[in-house]
Motif scaffolding. Structure first.
Motif, PDB file in Angstrom:
ATOM      1  N   GLY A  80      45.370 -26.440 -16.888  1.00  0.00           N
ATOM      2  CA  GLY A  80      46.733 -26.108 -17.293  1.00  0.00           C
ATOM      3  C   GLY A  80      47.708 -27.057 -16.660  1.00  0.00           C
ATOM      4  N   SER A  81      48.980 -26.959 -17.115  1.00  0.00           N
ATOM      5  CA  SER A  81      50.007 -27.656 -16.349  1.00  0.00           C
ATOM      6  C   SER A  81      50.763 -26.592 -15.574  1.00  0.00           C
ATOM      7  N   GLY A  82      51.534 -26.997 -14.625  1.00  0.00           N
ATOM      8  CA  GLY A  82      52.217 -26.052 -13.731  1.00  0.00           C
ATOM      9  C   GLY A  82      53.173 -25.124 -14.448  1.00  0.00           C
ATOM     10  N   GLY A  84      54.291 -22.228 -13.370  1.00  0.00           N
ATOM     11  CA  GLY A  84      54.002 -20.819 -13.134  1.00  0.00           C
ATOM     12  C   GLY A  84      55.229 -20.006 -12.761  1.00  0.00           C
ATOM     13  N   LEU A  87      57.419 -19.214 -15.679  1.00  0.00           N
ATOM     14  CA  LEU A  87      56.692 -18.255 -16.499  1.00  0.00           C
ATOM     15  C   LEU A  87      56.865 -16.861 -15.919  1.00  0.00           C
TER      16      LEU A  87
ATOM     17  N   ILE B 323      48.430 -26.248 -21.365  1.00  0.00           N
ATOM     18  CA  ILE B 323      49.172 -24.989 -21.413  1.00  0.00           C
ATOM     19  C   ILE B 323      49.761 -24.645 -20.043  1.00  0.00           C
ATOM     20  N   VAL B 324      50.947 -24.078 -20.091  1.00  0.00           N
ATOM     21  CA  VAL B 324      51.604 -23.666 -18.847  1.00  0.00           C
ATOM     22  C   VAL B 324      50.942 -22.385 -18.337  1.00  0.00           C
ATOM     23  N   GLY B 325      50.672 -22.339 -17.060  1.00  0.00           N
ATOM     24  CA  GLY B 325      50.121 -21.125 -16.454  1.00  0.00           C
ATOM     25  C   GLY B 325      48.779 -20.728 -17.048  1.00  0.00           C
ATOM     26  N   ARG B 326      47.860 -21.684 -17.170  1.00  0.00           N
ATOM     27  CA  ARG B 326      46.570 -21.411 -17.793  1.00  0.00           C
ATOM     28  C   ARG B 326      45.848 -20.218 -17.175  1.00  0.00           C
ATOM     29  N   TRP B 328      47.071 -17.718 -15.534  1.00  0.00           N
ATOM     30  CA  TRP B 328      47.758 -16.462 -15.842  1.00  0.00           C
ATOM     31  C   TRP B 328      47.492 -16.050 -17.278  1.00  0.00           C
ATOM     32  N   ALA B 378      54.169 -18.444 -22.034  1.00  0.00           N
ATOM     33  CA  ALA B 378      53.339 -19.590 -21.668  1.00  0.00           C
ATOM     34  C   ALA B 378      53.286 -20.581 -22.828  1.00  0.00           C
TER      35      ALA B 378
END
Lengths: 262, 871
Positions: A80-82, A84, A87, B323-326, B328, B378
């Protein structure tokens, strides 16, 4: 698992005027309004944001410094990319909105689920039994009178005790915002209080066979006086008034549920 | 990994990626792909090896077991059912043009109910999931680096059972009338006293067959994904599409077992005359709603998750962003998958469940909605800093997300119980779940465009793709949005308030626009298969998953070598050499390793074609069609009765014969020597498959026992005894308990004998097992015979299946167990024959796996005996 604070908050909510009360129509309309406004707002914001970002970062947009961005690479181990934190913030916001909305309506649910108290019913509870059968509704009054039309007094809590003589039906009067399942062998309770006299239509809301589309009944809300007059002239229906062939023997004598969450 | 990225020049040129990836190219072996020869684009590009006929011949498609072929079959068939279900929907929309009186319009009341029911069932079961599983079949093995699924013939069998179950549903329209009680099949409308047509029975049996297909598929996919990943590809690292399929299949395994229980009980009520759902059983209606929705809610995620996976893949590819927050995202999906089994009563807020239950299920419902918020965000944040190219697949995925957001928000309305009370049974619900479910379809259509070049080796026409999207998106919203506006229309009626008519007319127009958009798609894809531009291995810039590293379409054996992610990047190791000599790969000393390794050599000359899955499909079709002629334990009157009986017997012979043929046929599954198998390193494929199957069987029996407990509690636990004759004593059950326990022991003896290569002991103990099992069934038959003909004051007519609810639960539950014993005996018989010819000596695995099944059947009896004989 509710903490004291939550319980306290719920009690406050219940007693304050934040929680909608009143007739079922009032309650429903208030809550629906809030949900519609908030839902529309959230939807518009989120979709607009999404479209804006998609437009801004379009391939020909030139908004990204490519040397600073790490693009996926064919055959790499998926990762993934950051992002978090961002999000999580958005997620928390949406969670707060959803949870508080539902908690708010839960107060109303408790109110709706309460049986009308003695003060509200004026001492004598009006309970009308509703029996669904393919493809009609039969209303049974306390004195045993059966009718195809639901007559009820205005400004008074009316309790409905609903069941079915054959298949699964659902009794609903959209004009009064009252609805409940009519299940063979089971009994479900609901109530309404009409604010104006007039006529409504009850429908069946569960597919019940070929006549489902037409399984309607007339609901007549009468002045209290007129209702009492009409009611005092009714007599118990005897067994010869067979409303619906086979299922008729069940009418008036409800088969009460035998123990499941009655 | 990040080191590689840092050194990589980010040119952004589409196909130059692999070459530009200087840092890791050599080690990764990535660039070998362009050199892989022999992709014959002119013939569609499929290889002709493994004993499979050419892809242009029909025979190829009947005998294939290759996962890519099966994937294509799934896709084509599911699109057929999309058209089938779609035409039914358009008929309904025509009927809804204006409010109709009975008999007005093109559909009569019964025809309308059939259309409503069949539309729901066909779209949910025969289109949505199989469409997703077309991709799963094709893409998942590629993404995890497997040559094929663990059990290729079972995969073909899944497909054929699926196809024939759909055809069976089609036939039901011509047997009086198809099922017309809605896709939720609420009881007691679903029993013959209310829906007497034979076709209604056939529809239910078609669903049973469909569930069989799903269960086999689930076992297969789970075994594959847990045991056949490329080296270095842990479960955590699976691509998101594969992740969604993994979770989907786990949910399927358990949810469909519950549905199977519900459908078996319903079939038994219809065919044998048991009384679970009869009007006389006060708890029958509620029992059905519990069973159905326990399946039904996970089913929502079962159909939606693959769409989510497609969205995740296409978002990453077409934005050029991971993807953002993979983590999660994956965590959220796991939460949803677990929680999906704890929200079913929110479909039942207006039934007789109490306030506590409502509160609990309201809370779990909100709980399950929140992870979706996270997933949506996400996906949205993945757009940021992207290099977004609005190609057709992305347009569909992006549109799907918009639709899903609308569907999600309107779903929160339904989570508020007070609002749900009013929305129940109205078009609000219809509009909401179409936004969600058809929103999911939107993403899957995107997936079709996304993987089309991989599957066919040719590009679709981009302009027509965009036209399709425009028509689709506008048509979709014209169709479903007005349903929110006139939400007060009751569901499944065609007589509604006349002031709503203009909105319903807009919806009808939207429906036709949506439907016709698919004509554009079919035209586009059909033309492109023949004349489309040749697609390169990876036509999409920034695509990163393994399927894009191999030719389009991939060769039969998928990879040019053994896929390996050990160094963080996909590489292909040489597999021509003997695995032992393959210095680069460390062989894990797994239990089944040797076995699989052995067969790996034969891989090249053993045929991968098998006609038997197809024949089993035909046989099941005939069997169930024949079974539909039964009602309350006897055949329908007249000449047709004989026809049905003939079909049943023919079908049974064909099914059984082809199953035996399939077992005898030499066939070897793919090699798993070089795979990542955590956490199932020590378990061989077949054994894991057996365990997974038994897990679903646990749910099946659990649902039967749960149903028994439910109706008994509802009736009154102690009063229940009045429903049972005094002649029903524990002794026969007790004897049977001893018989079964002894037979379990003799299976263990057989296993040991096989290990020690003692043929006499092996044969002796197998025969003992068989005899004990037969004694069990004979004892049971005598007991039943006695009870059937009881003559007591309370039961002057005997005590048979339809006497009362107690007899129904007794005969059906112990009967299901008896059927398990009978199946076990057939397998034992087969093993006796083989053992007599010298099989199994020194190779006790088959006996061990059969033992697992047999012990399980014993354990079930240990539950049934006290429940049905003592308590």
């Amino acid at each position: 698992m509710l903490s004291n604070a939550t319980v306290w908050a719920l009690v406050v909510l219940l007693q304050s005027s934040i929680v909608p009360r009143g007739s079922r129509s009032e309650v429903f309309n208030q809550i629906l309004q809030v949900f519609l406004w908030l839902g529309t707002a959230v939807g518009v914001v989120v979709i607009a944001y999404m479209c804006w970002k998609a437009y801004k970062y379009r391939a020909s947009g030139g908004h990204v410094d490519e040397s600073a961005v790490d693009r996926p690479d064919l055959g790499e181990l998926p990762q993934g990319s950051g992002g978090g934190r961002k999000l999580f913030v958005s997620f928390s916001m949406s969670a707060i909105i959803v949870v508080s909305l539902i908690a708010w309506t839960y107060g109303t649910l408790l109110f709706v689920e309460e049986s009308p108290s003695v003060e509200e019913t004026g001492g004598d509870e009006l309970v009308i039994e509703v029996v669904g059968s393919q493809f009609m509704w039969t209303f049974v009054y306390p004195n045993g009178h059966e009718s195809r039309t639901l007559r009820a007094p205005v400004d008074r809590e009316v309790k409905l005790r609903v069941t079915s003589a054959d298949v699964f039906h659902n009794f609903g009067v959209p004009g009064l915002r009252v609805k409940t399942d009519a299940i063979p062998g089971q009994q479900t309770d609901t109530w309404f209080r009409a604010e104006e006299t007039g006529t409504h239509t009850a429908h069946c809301y569960e597919l019940c066979g070929s006549g489902h589309s037409y399984m309607d009944a007339e609901v007549r809300i009468m002045e209290q006086q007129a209702y009492e007059e009409w009611y005092s002239n009714t007599t118990p229906s005897n067994a010869t008034a067979t409303p619906s062939g086979d299922g008729a023997s069940d009418h008036g004598r409800l088969r009460l549920p035998t123990g499941v969450n009655a | 990994m990040s080191d590689d990225e840092a050194t990589r020049p980010d040119g952004g040129a589409s196909d130059g990626h692999a070459q530009a990836d200087g840092g890791s190219a050599e080690a990764a072996g990535n660039p070998v792909t362009p050199e892989v020869p022999a992709v014959d684009h002119d013939t569609g590009g499929f290889f002709e090896t493994d004993g499979l006929p050419d892809s242009a011949s029909i025979k190829r498609w009947l005998v294939t077991t290759n996962h890519k072929d099966v994937g294509i079959l799934y896709l084509a068939t599911s699109l057929f059912f999309l058209v089938f279900g779609g035409v039914l929907a358009l008929l309904m929309r025509i009927q809804l043009w204006v409010p109709r009186a009975a008999g007005e319009g093109i559909l009569g009341p019964v025809a309308y109910n059939q259309a409503v029911s069949a539309h729901g069932l066909l779209m949910v079961f025969w289109f949505l999931s199989p469409f997703a599983f077309g991709f799963a079949n094709y893409i998942v093995p590629l993404q995890i680096g497997a040559k094929d699924l663990a059990f290729p013939r079972l995969n073909a069998l899944s497909y054929w059972l699926y196809l024939f179950s759909g055809l069976l549903y089609g036939v039901s329209f011509f047997q009086g009338s198809a099922f017309s009680g809605g896709w939720t099949m609420y009881a007691p409308l679903s029993v013959p006293s209310f829906l007497p047509s034979i076709g209604a029975t056939t529809s239910v049996l078609a669903l049973v067959l469909f569930v069989a297909s799903v269960t086999i598929g689930s076992v297969n996919f789970l075994t594959t994904m847990h045991r056949m990943r490329a080296k270095g590809l842990s479960i955590r690292d699976l691509p998101l599409f594969t992740w969604t399929i993994l979770l989907t299949v786990w949910m399927m395994l358990f949810a469909f077992a519950a549905l199977l229980a519900a459908l078996m009980i319903l079939s038994s009520d219809r065919l044998l005359g048991t009384t679970y759902f009869a009007q006389t059983n006060d708890a029958g209606s509620m029992l059905w709603t519990h069973l159905f929705w326990f399946f039904g809610h996970p089913e929502v995620y079962i159909v939606f998750f693959p769409a989510l996976g497609v969205m995740a893949e296409t978002f990453q590819t077409f934005t050029g962003r991971r993807i953002v927050g993979r983590k999660w995202f994956i965590g959220a999906m796991i939460l949803v998958a677990l929680q999906s089994f704890g929200v079913w009563m929110h479909h039942m807020f207006l039934t007789s469940i109490n306030l506590q239950a409502k509160t609990l299920f309201m809370a779990t419902t909100i709980g399950i909605s929140l992870p979706f918020d996270l997933m949506v965000f996400a996906l949205i944040y993945t757009l940021v800093k992207g290099d977004i190219r609005f190609k057709t697949p992305f347009l569909f995925s992006f549109g799907a997300l918009v639709l899903f957001i609308v569907g999600g928000i309107t779903g929160v309305f339904l989570g508020a119980v007070v609002l749900d009370y009013e929305f129940r049974g109205t078009y609000w619900v219809v509009a909401h779940f179409h936004y969600v479910m058809v929103g999911g379809v939107t993403a899957l259509v995107g997936g079709l465009y996304y993987w089309f070049p991989k599957i066919t080796g040719r590009m679709y026409d981009e302009f027509l793709g965009k036209v399709h999207f425009a028509m689709y998106f506008v048509g979709f919203n014209l169709l479903y949005f007005p349903m929110f506006v006139v939400w007060e229309t009751p569901r499944r009626v065609f007589a509604y308030q006349s002031s709503f008519a203009p909105w319903h007319q807009i919806a009808t127009i939207g429906g036709f626009l949506l439907g016709s958009s698919f004509l554009v798609m079919f035209y586009n894809l059909y033309r492109s298969v023949w004349d489309g531009e040749i697609a390169s291995d990876n036509p999409w810039e920034y695509a990163s998953t393994a399927e894009w590293t191999i030719p389009s379409p991939p060769p039969l054996e998928n990879f040019p070598g053994i896929p390996d992610y050990t160094d963080g990047h996909l590489s292909f190791r040489d597999d021509s050499a003997d695995a032992a000599a393959d210095g680069g790969v460390v062989d894990t000393a797994s239990g089944g390793g040797e076995l699989a390794h052995e067969t790996g050599h034969e891989d090249h000359h053993v045929s991968h074609a098998s006609i038997w899955p197809f024949v089993v499909g035909v046989g099941s079709f005939l069997t169930l069609l024949g079974a539909s002629g039964f009602r309350n334990g006897s055949l329908v009157d007249g000449g047709m009765g004989g026809v049905y009986l003939g079909l049943l017997l023919t079908g049974a012979v064909v099914t059984l014969g082809s199953l035996v043929a399939m077992t005898v046929e030499p066939f070897h599954g793919p090699d798993v020597t070089h795979s990542e198998k955590w956490p199932f390193d020590g378990v061989e494929n077949t054994k894991l498959g057996m365990w997974i199957f038994l897990a679903s069987d646990v749910v099946l029996f659990g649902a039967f026992i749960g149903s028994y407990a439910f109706v008994r509690v509802a009736y009154g636990w102690q009063d229940w005894h009045h429903l049972i004759p005094a002649a029903h004593v524990p002794l026969p059950g007790l004897i049977n308990t001893y018989l079964l326990l002894t037979s379990s022991f003799s299976v263990v003896v057989a296993m040991v004998a096989a290990q020690k290569e003692k043929k006499g002991w092996l044969l002796g103990s197998l025969v003992t097992t068989f005899v004990l099992g037969v004694a069990f069934l004979v004892n049971k038959a005598l007991e039943w015979q006695h009870l059937f003909h009881v003559h007591s004051e309370a039961f002057p007519q005997g005590w048979d299946l339809s006497t009362n609810i107690a007899s129904s639960t007794f005969y059906l539950t112990t009967g299901l167990h008896g059927a398990h014993v009978a199946v076990g005996l057939l397998i034992t018989l087969y093993m006796i024959v083989r053992a007599a010819r010298g099989a199994y000596l020194g190779n006790d695995e088959p006996i061990e796996y059969f033992g697992l099944y047999w012990h399980f059947v014993d354990i079930v009896w240990l539950f049934l005996f006290p429940l049905f004989y003592i308590l």
